[in-house]
Write a protein that holds these residues in place. Structure first.
Motif, short mmCIF file in Angstrom:
data_model
loop_
_atom_site.label_atom_id
_atom_site.label_comp_id
_atom_site.label_asym_id
_atom_site.label_seq_id
_atom_site.Cartn_x
_atom_site.Cartn_y
_atom_site.Cartn_z
N VAL A 37 0.82 -1.22 0.00
CA VAL A 37 0.00 0.00 0.00
C VAL A 37 0.86 1.27 0.00
O VAL A 37 0.63 2.18 -0.80
N ALA A 38 1.81 1.33 0.89
CA ALA A 38 2.43 2.62 1.14
C ALA A 38 3.90 2.72 0.73
O ALA A 38 4.53 3.74 0.97
N VAL A 39 4.46 1.67 0.15
CA VAL A 39 5.84 1.77 -0.30
C VAL A 39 5.85 1.84 -1.84
O VAL A 39 5.51 0.88 -2.50
N PRO A 40 6.19 3.01 -2.39
CA PRO A 40 6.15 3.16 -3.84
C PRO A 40 7.35 2.47 -4.49
O PRO A 40 8.48 2.66 -4.08
N CYS A 41 7.09 1.64 -5.49
CA CYS A 41 8.18 0.92 -6.16
C CYS A 41 8.94 1.86 -7.10
O CYS A 41 8.54 3.01 -7.29
N GLY A 42 9.98 1.38 -7.70
CA GLY A 42 10.81 2.20 -8.58
C GLY A 42 10.02 2.84 -9.71
O GLY A 42 10.19 4.02 -10.01
N SER A 43 9.13 2.05 -10.33
CA SER A 43 8.34 2.57 -11.43
C SER A 43 7.47 3.74 -10.96
O SER A 43 7.38 4.78 -11.61
N LEU A 44 6.86 3.54 -9.80
CA LEU A 44 6.00 4.59 -9.26
C LEU A 44 6.78 5.84 -8.92
O LEU A 44 6.36 6.96 -9.21
N GLN A 45 7.94 5.64 -8.29
CA GLN A 45 8.72 6.80 -7.88
C GLN A 45 9.19 7.60 -9.08
O GLN A 45 9.14 8.83 -9.09
N ALA A 46 9.64 6.89 -10.12
CA ALA A 46 10.08 7.59 -11.33
C ALA A 46 8.90 8.39 -11.89
O ALA A 46 9.07 9.52 -12.37
N MET A 47 7.72 7.79 -11.80
CA MET A 47 6.53 8.45 -12.32
C MET A 47 6.15 9.66 -11.50
O MET A 47 5.79 10.70 -12.03
N ILE A 48 6.23 9.51 -10.19
CA ILE A 48 5.89 10.63 -9.31
C ILE A 48 6.81 11.81 -9.60
O ILE A 48 6.36 12.96 -9.76
N TRP A 49 8.11 11.52 -9.74
CA TRP A 49 9.05 12.61 -10.04
C TRP A 49 8.73 13.25 -11.37
O TRP A 49 8.75 14.47 -11.52
N ALA A 50 8.43 12.41 -12.37
CA ALA A 50 8.19 12.96 -13.70
C ALA A 50 6.88 13.74 -13.75
O ALA A 50 6.77 14.74 -14.46
N LEU A 51 5.88 13.32 -13.00
CA LEU A 51 4.58 13.98 -13.06
C LEU A 51 4.49 15.23 -12.18
O LEU A 51 4.13 16.30 -12.64
N VAL A 52 4.79 15.06 -10.89
CA VAL A 52 4.60 16.20 -9.99
C VAL A 52 5.91 16.92 -9.68
O VAL A 52 5.90 17.95 -9.03
N LYS A 110 -2.38 20.09 -8.33
CA LYS A 110 -3.08 19.48 -7.20
C LYS A 110 -3.69 18.14 -7.61
O LYS A 110 -3.57 17.13 -6.90
N GLN A 111 -4.32 18.13 -8.78
CA GLN A 111 -4.91 16.88 -9.26
C GLN A 111 -3.85 15.83 -9.52
O GLN A 111 -4.06 14.64 -9.26
N LEU A 112 -2.68 16.27 -10.01
CA LEU A 112 -1.59 15.32 -10.25
C LEU A 112 -1.11 14.71 -8.94
O LEU A 112 -0.80 13.51 -8.87
N VAL A 113 -1.03 15.54 -7.90
CA VAL A 113 -0.59 15.03 -6.60
C VAL A 113 -1.60 14.00 -6.09
O VAL A 113 -1.23 12.91 -5.65
N VAL A 114 -2.89 14.33 -6.17
CA VAL A 114 -3.92 13.39 -5.70
C VAL A 114 -3.87 12.10 -6.52
O VAL A 114 -3.88 10.99 -5.97
N ALA A 115 -3.78 12.26 -7.85
CA ALA A 115 -3.77 11.08 -8.72
C ALA A 115 -2.55 10.21 -8.45
O ALA A 115 -2.65 8.98 -8.39
N SER A 116 -1.36 10.82 -8.28
CA SER A 116 -0.15 10.04 -8.01
C SER A 116 -0.28 9.28 -6.70
O SER A 116 0.13 8.12 -6.60
N LEU A 154 7.53 15.88 -2.34
CA LEU A 154 7.60 15.61 -0.91
C LEU A 154 6.21 15.47 -0.30
O LEU A 154 6.02 14.71 0.66
N VAL A 155 5.22 16.18 -0.85
CA VAL A 155 3.84 16.01 -0.36
C VAL A 155 3.39 14.56 -0.58
O VAL A 155 2.84 13.92 0.31
N VAL A 156 3.66 14.04 -1.78
CA VAL A 156 3.27 12.64 -2.07
C VAL A 156 4.01 11.67 -1.15
O VAL A 156 3.40 10.82 -0.50
N TYR A 157 5.33 11.83 -1.05
CA TYR A 157 6.12 10.94 -0.19
C TYR A 157 5.66 11.07 1.27
O TYR A 157 5.56 10.07 1.98
N GLY A 158 5.41 12.29 1.69
CA GLY A 158 4.99 12.53 3.07
C GLY A 158 3.66 11.85 3.36
O GLY A 158 3.48 11.23 4.42
N THR A 159 2.73 11.96 2.42
CA THR A 159 1.43 11.31 2.60
C THR A 159 1.60 9.80 2.70
O THR A 159 1.02 9.15 3.56
#
Lengths: 80, 575
Positions: free
Chosen positions: B369-384, B522-528, B397-402
């Protein structure tokens, strides 16, 4: 006559001799496998300030013992 | 003929295995890196033989984890046993050795890390040890390949162990071990080396915490730096300058439209191919995994590999033990969580080192649930994280913090709800070793190979499937059904649900879809965040089901659904 106290009550750097290991036989077995058994000498590498794992060195290897486990191992101080 | 490698955790069984069979396997400087068994082939003289690398175990009579139970079962089918022993810890290793010899199977003892024993001032009389235990003993330095030839020779004609006074009680056995050790081993006192001093510093409360913070900060920056360099100076130029003309030629040849064009190249954005958004097999299907995710995965595993080989991870486990207890786990559960940051699958598999089912349920749920894998992390960086979309490090950091907040919250809640207690940490801390670069690079190669082999076919298949489903209008239907939830609670356009659904196949695929949707930051953060927490990818899901069983899987999914919707709604309200 020296007093026996649990591993959690010694200070970092002290060398102690294990006097008694209490607990279930499975856990005792695992501890013995790691050299934590009656008569063996261990050195306290780190005694955490509050409820953390005690790190000990025994026969050249190091182990971390969770607080609950460490409190069930009784030992006495060895004169250096 | 079956040859089984048995020994304590972290004595180098996997290295001996690689040397015997030529099969590359992950090996690291901490106990429990082999949780399942690996098979390979070798030849003993003229005979072919099957070699099996078993998980490490301290004892045959009282296995304490599923990984250890496997060994007891595997021993029944073994014809020959190689007992790999850490020469620097002879005394406590002999207990397992005697247990194995009691089985009466032909056994050869490999006294591994012979060089390290020498450095520590330990001398072992091999001939005397052989006589005492009644089985052949071979000193080895597996990592350098020393002694392996002799080991094979001795294996060829290994006799069944000569019964050397069977013992009946544990006390007698330990007495025997004490007698043998004092007869064959001499110790010479050596001063602390620099690495030993550093090792002690990094588990002491006063110095260990600053060191941990330093290591983690350096990891974060190091991975970012290596990843950015690999992406910006290698992947991006290759794709933009070398690969773009190729795809443009194909696009033109296909007349820039039509079904084949749609599948291979995808949509043209403002008349151009956009590697991120076009969503064709040859464009987005290759670009996202190779140019965006691969650099990050490479950087992450390189760094993790160094920390592993050095032996830092068990020390981190000691320092984090108290925090981990708050979420119903002990310190060693940092391993599944750390591995999960690369890929959730090995993360969940490594929960097998944990002692009880409760801890495994909590750890697996947290990872998925709460540990983002490499693919997700690369995506989070690229999107938000990209300024082009109005993002920045702040939003990352908001996404990681959440995620971290919910990691802790879920752990706390599960700890309070689930019956049972948290087991205590009991962990061997290996000495620091200077990273052995061939091992580091072999591990890196294996992991990246795994990512490419398992990831890319799924992404390509997924792109194909998504195009098909779009064509069938499936996503419109899906969006209509999910609309109330998505728009009302999460403030996202209904189509984003398609991206979340696609993420089930492979997380990085959602990115191409989200990028086309013209979302606010904001929507990107929520979606990620939603994408990270809501349902893992299919590979993780399969492993989760297999490891947990249906009942626990149900609990895990329930937590997943509640937590991801809660996180999304909270972010939507607060941001």
């Amino acid at each position: 006559m020296r007093t026996e106290i649990s591993l959690t009550e010694f200070e970092s750097g002290q060398t102690v001799r294990i006097v008694e290991v209490s607990g279930g036989c499975k856990m005792r077995g695992r501890l013995m496998m790691m050299g934590i058994r009656e008569g063996n000498q261990v050195t306290i590498v780190n005694q955490p300030s509050r409820h953390g794992p005690v790190v000990i060195s025994v026969a050249g290897s190091q182990f971390a013992l969770g607080n609950g486990l460490a409190s069930r191992v009784l030992a006495q101080l060895v004169n250096e | 003929m079956n040859i089984l490698l048995v020994g304590h955790p972290n004595v180098g069984k996997s290295v001996v295995f690689s040397q015997l069979t030529g099969v590359r396997v992950l090996a690291s400087n901490y106990p429990g890196s082999t949780v399942a068994f690996t098979e390979g082939c070798t030849r003993l003289g003229d005979l072919p033989a099957r070699v099996i690398d078993a998980p490490g175990t301290y004892s045959l009579s009282s296995p304490s984890s599923p990984a250890e139970e496997v060994v007891v079962r595997m021993l029944e089918d073994a014809d020959l046993v190689v007992n790999v022993v850490d020469a620097t810890a002879l005394e406590r290793s002999l207990h397992l050795t005697l247990e194995i010899l009691d089985l009466g199977k032909p056994t050869v003892v490999a006294l591994n890390m012979w060089d390290e024993a020498h450095h520590k001032g330990i001398t072992i009389d091999v001939g005397e040890l052989e006589r005492e235990i009644g089985a052949p003993v071979v000193p080895t330095v597996a990592i350098a390949g020393e002694g392996l030839k002799t080991l094979k020779e001795r294996l060829q004609n290994a006799p069944p162990p000569s019964a050397t006074g069977r013992v009946t009680t544990e006390a007698e056995r330990w007495a025997t071990i004490g007698r043998i050790t004092s007869r064959v081993q001499t110790l010479e006192h050596r001063h602390h080396t620099f690495l030993e001093w550093l090792g002690d510093c990094s588990v002491r409360t006063s110095t260990g915490l600053p060191i941990a913070i330093l290591v983690l900060a350096a990891s974060f920056l190091g991975i970012r730096l290596v990843g950015e360099v690999a992406e910006g100076y290698l992947a991006a130029p290759v794709f933009e300058q070398l690969y773009r003309p190729v795809t443009e030629r194909i696009s033109n040849a296909l007349g820039q439209a039509g079904l084949v064009h749609q599948v291979l190249i995808g949509k043209l954005i403002h008349g151009r191919i956009d590697f991120l958004q076009s969503f064709g097999l040859l464009t987005t299907g290759l670009y996202v995994p190779l140019a965006i995710v691969l650099p990050f995965v490479l950087a992450f595993y390189f760094w993790l590999g160094i920390l592993e080989d050095l032996g830092y991870l068990p020390r981190l486990a000691v320092l984090l033990d108290r925090v981990m207890h708050r979420v119903g786990l002990h310190g060693w559960a940092v391993i599944p969580n750390l591995l999960g940051l690369g890929c959730n699958v090995p993360g969940i598999l490594s929960t097998r080192v944990l002692e009880d089912r409760r801890a495994r349920l909590i750890a697996s749920t947290l990872v998925s649930v709460a540990v983002p894998c490499g693919s997700l992390q690369a995506m989070i960086w690229a999107l938000v994280g990209s300024p082009e979309r109005g993002g920045g490090v702040r939003y990352v950091l908001v996404v990681y913090g959440t995620l971290l907040g919910f990691w802790f919250l879920i752990g706390r809640v599960l700890t309070m709800i689930l019956p049972g207690t948290t087991p205590d940490l009991l962990l061997e801390i290996p000495p620091y070793r200077r990273p052995h670069w061939p091992t580091v690079f072999r591990n890196l190669g294996l992991r990246v190979e795994g990512f490419l082999k398992e990831g890319i076919p799924v992404v390509l298949l997924g792109v194909l499937l998504v195009n098909l489903l779009y064509w069938l209008g499936f996503f419109d239907t899906l969006a209509r059904i999910a609309a109330p939830l998505m728009t009302q609670a999460l403030g996202l356009p209904a189509e984003t649900f398609a991206a979340v659904a696609v993420g089930f196949l492979r997380k990085e695929m959602a990115m191409g879809l989200l990028a086309t949707m013209d979302l606010t930051i904001k929507q990107l953060v929520v979606a990620s965040t939603l994408l990270s927490m809501f349902f893992p990818c299919v590979a993780t899901f399969v492993v989760l089901a297999r490891e947990l069983g249906w009942r626990h899987l149900g609990i895990s999914i329930l937590v997943m659904l509640v937590a991801s919707l809660a996180a999304g709604s909270i972010l939507n309200l607060l941001m």
